[in-house]
Each structure stands twice: as C-alpha cells, then as structure tokens.
Design a protein around this motif. Structure first.
Motif, PDB file in Angstrom:
ATOM      1  N   VAL A 199       0.841  -1.206   0.000  1.00 46.82           N
ATOM      2  CA  VAL A 199       0.000   0.000   0.000  1.00 46.82           C
ATOM      3  C   VAL A 199       0.872   1.251   0.000  1.00 46.82           C
ATOM      4  O   VAL A 199       0.582   2.212  -0.715  1.00 46.82           O
ATOM      5  N   PHE A 200       1.944   1.239   0.792  1.00 46.20           N
ATOM      6  CA  PHE A 200       2.842   2.399   0.797  1.00 46.20           C
ATOM      7  C   PHE A 200       3.477   2.596  -0.580  1.00 46.20           C
ATOM      8  O   PHE A 200       3.583   3.715  -1.063  1.00 46.20           O
ATOM      9  N   LEU A 201       3.866   1.501  -1.215  1.00 48.81           N
ATOM     10  CA  LEU A 201       4.426   1.582  -2.566  1.00 48.81           C
ATOM     11  C   LEU A 201       3.374   2.109  -3.546  1.00 48.81           C
ATOM     12  O   LEU A 201       3.656   2.976  -4.365  1.00 48.81           O
ATOM     13  N   LEU A 202       2.154   1.612  -3.435  1.00 51.54           N
ATOM     14  CA  LEU A 202       1.071   2.056  -4.312  1.00 51.54           C
ATOM     15  C   LEU A 202       0.772   3.538  -4.120  1.00 51.54           C
ATOM     16  O   LEU A 202       0.600   4.276  -5.098  1.00 51.54           O
ATOM     17  N   LEU A 203       0.713   4.004  -2.886  1.00 50.62           N
ATOM     18  CA  LEU A 203       0.434   5.419  -2.627  1.00 50.62           C
ATOM     19  C   LEU A 203       1.528   6.315  -3.188  1.00 50.62           C
ATOM     20  O   LEU A 203       1.237   7.394  -3.723  1.00 50.62           O
ATOM     21  N   SER A 204       2.772   5.860  -3.090  1.00 49.83           N
ATOM     22  CA  SER A 204       3.869   6.641  -3.661  1.00 49.83           C
ATOM     23  C   SER A 204       3.694   6.792  -5.162  1.00 49.83           C
ATOM     24  O   SER A 204       3.864   7.882  -5.716  1.00 49.83           O
ATOM     25  N   PHE A 205       3.330   5.700  -5.831  1.00 50.26           N
ATOM     26  CA  PHE A 205       3.164   5.768  -7.278  1.00 50.26           C
ATOM     27  C   PHE A 205       1.893   6.516  -7.673  1.00 50.26           C
ATOM     28  O   PHE A 205       1.859   7.138  -8.734  1.00 50.26           O
ATOM     29  N   ILE A 206       0.874   6.485  -6.861  1.00 53.21           N
ATOM     30  CA  ILE A 206      -0.324   7.277  -7.152  1.00 53.21           C
ATOM     31  C   ILE A 206       0.012   8.764  -7.105  1.00 53.21           C
ATOM     32  O   ILE A 206      -0.416   9.539  -7.965  1.00 53.21           O
ATOM     33  N   ILE A 207       0.811   9.167  -6.115  1.00 53.96           N
ATOM     34  CA  ILE A 207       1.231  10.573  -6.037  1.00 53.96           C
ATOM     35  C   ILE A 207       2.053  10.948  -7.265  1.00 53.96           C
ATOM     36  O   ILE A 207       1.876  12.023  -7.838  1.00 53.96           O
ATOM     37  N   ILE A 208       2.932  10.055  -7.688  1.00 56.78           N
ATOM     38  CA  ILE A 208       3.757  10.323  -8.875  1.00 56.78           C
ATOM     39  C   ILE A 208       2.862  10.477 -10.108  1.00 56.78           C
ATOM     40  O   ILE A 208       3.032  11.407 -10.901  1.00 56.78           O
ATOM     41  N   ILE A 209       1.923   9.573 -10.281  1.00 53.62           N
ATOM     42  CA  ILE A 209       1.051   9.614 -11.465  1.00 53.62           C
ATOM     43  C   ILE A 209       0.179  10.864 -11.453  1.00 53.62           C
ATOM     44  O   ILE A 209      -0.037  11.486 -12.491  1.00 53.62           O
ATOM     45  N   LEU A 210      -0.308  11.260 -10.292  1.00 53.93           N
ATOM     46  CA  LEU A 210      -1.119  12.473 -10.217  1.00 53.93           C
ATOM     47  C   LEU A 210      -0.286  13.734 -10.423  1.00 53.93           C
ATOM     48  O   LEU A 210      -0.820  14.770 -10.822  1.00 53.93           O
ATOM     49  N   ASN A 228       1.404  13.384 -18.211  1.00 57.35           N
ATOM     50  CA  ASN A 228       1.805  12.785 -19.471  1.00 57.35           C
ATOM     51  C   ASN A 228       1.398  11.307 -19.503  1.00 57.35           C
ATOM     52  O   ASN A 228       1.911  10.505 -18.713  1.00 57.35           O
ATOM     53  N   PRO A 229       0.484  10.892 -20.397  1.00 55.72           N
ATOM     54  CA  PRO A 229       0.026   9.488 -20.423  1.00 55.72           C
ATOM     55  C   PRO A 229       1.139   8.485 -20.741  1.00 55.72           C
ATOM     56  O   PRO A 229       1.155   7.391 -20.193  1.00 55.72           O
ATOM     57  N   LYS A 230       2.087   8.875 -21.598  1.00 54.56           N
ATOM     58  CA  LYS A 230       3.191   7.961 -21.906  1.00 54.56           C
ATOM     59  C   LYS A 230       4.071   7.741 -20.688  1.00 54.56           C
ATOM     60  O   LYS A 230       4.538   6.631 -20.435  1.00 54.56           O
ATOM     61  N   ARG A 231       4.278   8.780 -19.943  1.00 56.17           N
ATOM     62  CA  ARG A 231       5.089   8.653 -18.734  1.00 56.17           C
ATOM     63  C   ARG A 231       4.341   7.866 -17.658  1.00 56.17           C
ATOM     64  O   ARG A 231       4.954   7.135 -16.884  1.00 56.17           O
ATOM     65  N   ASN A 232       3.020   7.995 -17.616  1.00 57.68           N
ATOM     66  CA  ASN A 232       2.233   7.237 -16.641  1.00 57.68           C
ATOM     67  C   ASN A 232       2.325   5.738 -16.895  1.00 57.68           C
ATOM     68  O   ASN A 232       2.312   4.951 -15.957  1.00 57.68           O
ATOM     69  N   VAL A 233       2.409   5.338 -18.146  1.00 60.58           N
ATOM     70  CA  VAL A 233       2.593   3.918 -18.462  1.00 60.58           C
ATOM     71  C   VAL A 233       3.921   3.441 -17.897  1.00 60.58           C
ATOM     72  O   VAL A 233       4.011   2.349 -17.330  1.00 60.58           O
ATOM     73  N   LEU A 234       4.950   4.267 -18.008  1.00 61.20           N
ATOM     74  CA  LEU A 234       6.252   3.933 -17.439  1.00 61.20           C
ATOM     75  C   LEU A 234       6.163   3.774 -15.926  1.00 61.20           C
ATOM     76  O   LEU A 234       6.724   2.834 -15.354  1.00 61.20           O
ATOM     77  N   TRP A 235       5.419   4.675 -15.268  1.00 62.25           N
ATOM     78  CA  TRP A 235       5.288   4.592 -13.812  1.00 62.25           C
ATOM     79  C   TRP A 235       4.552   3.324 -13.395  1.00 62.25           C
ATOM     80  O   TRP A 235       4.893   2.714 -12.387  1.00 62.25           O
ATOM     81  N   VAL A 236       3.539   2.927 -14.158  1.00 63.58           N
ATOM     82  CA  VAL A 236       2.811   1.690 -13.838  1.00 63.58           C
ATOM     83  C   VAL A 236       3.731   0.474 -13.993  1.00 63.58           C
ATOM     84  O   VAL A 236       3.722  -0.437 -13.153  1.00 63.58           O
ATOM     85  N   ILE A 237       4.533   0.475 -15.046  1.00 65.68           N
ATOM     86  CA  ILE A 237       5.482  -0.630 -15.244  1.00 65.68           C
ATOM     87  C   ILE A 237       6.494  -0.669 -14.099  1.00 65.68           C
ATOM     88  O   ILE A 237       6.806  -1.747 -13.568  1.00 65.68           O
ATOM     89  N   LEU A 238       6.990   0.499 -13.685  1.00 63.33           N
ATOM     90  CA  LEU A 238       7.925   0.542 -12.559  1.00 63.33           C
ATOM     91  C   LEU A 238       7.271   0.085 -11.257  1.00 63.33           C
ATOM     92  O   LEU A 238       7.912  -0.543 -10.418  1.00 63.33           O
ATOM     93  N   PHE A 239       5.982   0.407 -11.087  1.00 65.41           N
ATOM     94  CA  PHE A 239       5.269  -0.079  -9.900  1.00 65.41           C
ATOM     95  C   PHE A 239       5.191  -1.609  -9.898  1.00 65.41           C
ATOM     96  O   PHE A 239       5.430  -2.244  -8.877  1.00 65.41           O
TER      97      PHE A 239
END
Length: 100
Positions: free
Chosen positions: A13-24, A28-39
């Motif tokens: 959950v802590f990892l997910l919240l960190s990535f949610i903050i990053i995505i928000l 950039n939709p292309k960069r968000n795909v990268l963040w999801v892959i990194l998650f």
C-alpha cells in the motif's frame, strides 16, 4: 491475519500510494505507463515471495522473503522521495505561472 500478511499489505500500500502521487503529479500518459510498469517491477517480488511463503510454509528462515521486503522498502522510499520532488516541482510551476 498473520503478521506476514499484514506487513506485506502495508508495504504494498505504501508503494502504491507513492506511485499514485507520482502519477497524479505528471499529466503525461506515456510517462504514466512507465510509472505503472515501474510499480509492477517493485511490487512483484514481494507479492510472489509472500504468496510462496504462505503456500509452502518453510521451516527455516526464508532469506529470499527478507530480501524482497528490504527491496520493496527501499524501492518505496525512493518512489516516495521522487513523488515529493515531483509534487514540489508541480507546486512551484503553478506558483510561477500564477505570478505571471
């Protein structure tokens, strides 16, 4: 619920919240795909080893599970720091654009 399950859920959950903050913070939709892959890269080892540990119930110390927790915690801390940096940059850009 066992301590292992609780600790795994809290770590993920802590990892997910960190990535949610990053995505928000990034629009950039292309960069968000990268963040999801990194998650997924950060979350997969702990989930796999925690499920494996529960299913097989090892008698000795599961060093792989410990390493997975350490990896996830370090990965979460780095992701959280990146999230804070991106959030601060976004706030600064908003403040600069309001002044103009």
């Amino acid at each position: 619920m066992s301590n292992l399950v609780t600790l795994t859920i809290v770590s993920e959950v802590f990892l997910l919240l960190s990535f949610i903050i990053i995505i928000l913070s990034t629009k950039n939709p292309k960069r968000n795909v990268l963040w999801v892959i990194l998650f997924i890269i950060g979350a997969a080892p702990l989930l796999y080893l925690a499920i494996d540990h529960v299913k097989n119930d090892y008698m000795d110390a599961n060093i792989g599970l410990g390493l997975a927790f350490i990896f996830t915690w370090i990965y979460s801390a780095v992701a959280f720091i990146v999230a804070i940096i991106l959030l601060v940059k976004k706030k600064r850009n908003n403040n600069i654009s309001k002044e103009l």
